[in-house]
Design a protein around this motif. Structure first.
Motif, PDB file in Angstrom:
ATOM      1  N   UNK A   1       0.464  -1.040  -0.267  1.00 24.13           N
ATOM      2  CA  UNK A   1       0.229   0.114  -0.229  1.00 24.13           C
ATOM      3  C   UNK A   1       1.198   1.008   0.223  1.00 24.13           C
ATOM      4  N   UNK A   2       0.771   2.222  -0.485  1.00 24.84           N
ATOM      5  CA  UNK A   2       0.932   3.718  -0.006  1.00 24.84           C
ATOM      6  C   UNK A   2       1.597   4.210   1.216  1.00 24.84           C
ATOM      7  N   UNK A   3       2.550   4.384   1.700  1.00 22.31           N
ATOM      8  CA  UNK A   3       2.883   5.343   3.011  1.00 22.31           C
ATOM      9  C   UNK A   3       1.592   5.063   3.469  1.00 22.31           C
ATOM     10  N   UNK A   4       0.511   5.928   3.586  1.00 24.20           N
ATOM     11  CA  UNK A   4      -0.072   6.565   3.758  1.00 24.20           C
ATOM     12  C   UNK A   4      -1.687   5.840   3.553  1.00 24.20           C
ATOM     13  N   UNK A   5      -2.036   4.755   2.935  1.00 25.11           N
ATOM     14  CA  UNK A   5      -3.131   3.988   3.182  1.00 25.11           C
ATOM     15  C   UNK A   5      -2.724   2.910   4.021  1.00 25.11           C
ATOM     16  N   UNK A   6      -3.796   2.681   4.550  1.00 25.41           N
ATOM     17  CA  UNK A   6      -4.608   1.591   5.348  1.00 25.41           C
ATOM     18  C   UNK A   6      -5.663   0.770   4.990  1.00 25.41           C
ATOM     19  N   UNK A   7      -6.015  -0.800   5.033  1.00 25.43           N
ATOM     20  CA  UNK A   7      -6.646  -1.379   5.168  1.00 25.43           C
ATOM     21  C   UNK A   7      -7.792  -1.298   6.010  1.00 25.43           C
ATOM     22  N   UNK A   8      -8.417  -0.973   5.747  1.00 27.34           N
ATOM     23  CA  UNK A   8      -9.321  -1.330   6.764  1.00 27.34           C
ATOM     24  C   UNK A   8     -10.976  -1.845   6.937  1.00 27.34           C
ATOM     25  N   UNK A   9     -11.429  -2.103   8.084  1.00 26.06           N
ATOM     26  CA  UNK A   9     -12.081  -2.923   7.655  1.00 26.06           C
ATOM     27  C   UNK A   9     -13.366  -2.812   9.181  1.00 26.06           C
ATOM     28  N   UNK A  10     -14.586  -2.557   8.248  1.00 28.17           N
ATOM     29  CA  UNK A  10     -15.102  -2.165  10.290  1.00 28.17           C
ATOM     30  C   UNK A  10     -15.972  -3.642  10.723  1.00 28.17           C
ATOM     31  N   UNK A  11     -16.447  -3.169  11.757  1.00 28.84           N
ATOM     32  CA  UNK A  11     -16.946  -4.184  12.156  1.00 28.84           C
ATOM     33  C   UNK A  11     -18.446  -4.457  12.143  1.00 28.84           C
ATOM     34  N   UNK A  12     -18.795  -5.861  11.863  1.00 24.59           N
ATOM     35  CA  UNK A  12     -20.205  -6.219  11.380  1.00 24.59           C
ATOM     36  C   UNK A  12     -21.112  -6.806  12.054  1.00 24.59           C
ATOM     37  N   UNK A  13     -20.776  -7.408  12.900  1.00 25.09           N
ATOM     38  CA  UNK A  13     -21.633  -7.866  13.884  1.00 25.09           C
ATOM     39  C   UNK A  13     -20.726  -8.572  14.757  1.00 25.09           C
ATOM     40  N   UNK A  14     -21.075  -9.082  15.660  1.00 26.42           N
ATOM     41  CA  UNK A  14     -20.336 -10.408  16.873  1.00 26.42           C
ATOM     42  C   UNK A  14     -21.445 -11.463  17.361  1.00 26.42           C
ATOM     43  N   UNK A  15     -21.324 -12.402  17.058  1.00 26.64           N
ATOM     44  CA  UNK A  15     -22.175 -13.424  17.038  1.00 26.64           C
ATOM     45  C   UNK A  15     -21.207 -14.874  17.955  1.00 26.64           C
ATOM     46  N   UNK A  16     -22.162 -15.413  19.361  1.00 26.17           N
ATOM     47  CA  UNK A  16     -21.362 -16.196  19.992  1.00 26.17           C
ATOM     48  C   UNK A  16     -19.976 -15.719  19.666  1.00 26.17           C
ATOM     49  N   UNK A  17     -19.214 -16.855  19.199  1.00 22.35           N
ATOM     50  CA  UNK A  17     -17.784 -17.705  19.284  1.00 22.35           C
ATOM     51  C   UNK A  17     -17.586 -16.785  17.956  1.00 22.35           C
ATOM     52  N   UNK A  18     -17.662 -15.765  17.268  1.00 21.26           N
ATOM     53  CA  UNK A  18     -16.916 -14.638  15.910  1.00 21.26           C
ATOM     54  C   UNK A  18     -17.582 -13.646  16.064  1.00 21.26           C
TER      55      UNK A  18
END
Length: 165
Positions: A107-124
């Motif tokens: 990735x470019x120097x300032x670029x970060x791959x970002x993944x938002x939380x969708x849900x929590x469920x039990x052990x996931x």
């Protein structure tokens, strides 16, 4: 009898793609904190992409859990990932960067791959395109939706166990 193979394929695809999710546009991530994924802490090893995979996760500290990932194919490092799951306000976000085996970034120097939380469920815990699953105290799965060169998405399962050596 032609209906059976078609139904089998449909249900196989449905089950296959249920491990990763996306956040609906305009939706907010649910409330969560690092205690809900602290079980990721430790050293994990598995196999994927034709090689040995390794992840090391730190305990929660300073509002994040840091990790490193390494893929070794035929005795050489193919690539690394460095990142964290961090507390952001009242939810979690999964962020990472990729590096070639010589530590040159993808990735470019300032670029970060970002993944938002969708849900929590039990052990996931479901992040956009990634799911973290606790199978047991010594086994986890990480499901990743990976974009292929032709633009299609493929879900890859990383099964990890704690090394015994």
């Amino acid at each position: 009898m032609r209906l059976f193979p078609a139904l089998f394929l449909f249900f196989s695809i449905s089950v296959y793609t249920q491990n990763t999710l996306s956040l609906e546009e305009g939706s907010a991530s649910p409330r969560a904190d690092l205690s809900q994924i602290s079980w990721m802490e430790g050293h994990w090893r598995g196999e994927a992409f034709g090689g040995i995979t390794e992840e090391i996760w730190s305990p929660p500290m300073g509002g994040s859990m840091m990790f490193s990932f390494k893929l070794v194919v035929e005795g050489a490092v193919s690539f690394y990932e460095l990142g964290h799951i961090r507390q952001l306000d009242d939810t979690l976000v999964f962020e990472l960067k990729h590096f070639h085996g010589d530590l040159k970034g993808w990735e470019e120097k300032e670029e970060v791959q970002r993944f938002k939380l969708v849900k929590t469920e039990g052990n996931r815990l479901y992040f956009e395109g990634f799911t973290f699953e606790k199978v047991s105290g010594d086994e986890i799965n990480i499901y990743a939706s990976i974009q292929q060169e032709d633009g299609t998405q493929e879900e890859v399962t990383f099964n990890y166990k704690r090394p015994t050596e």
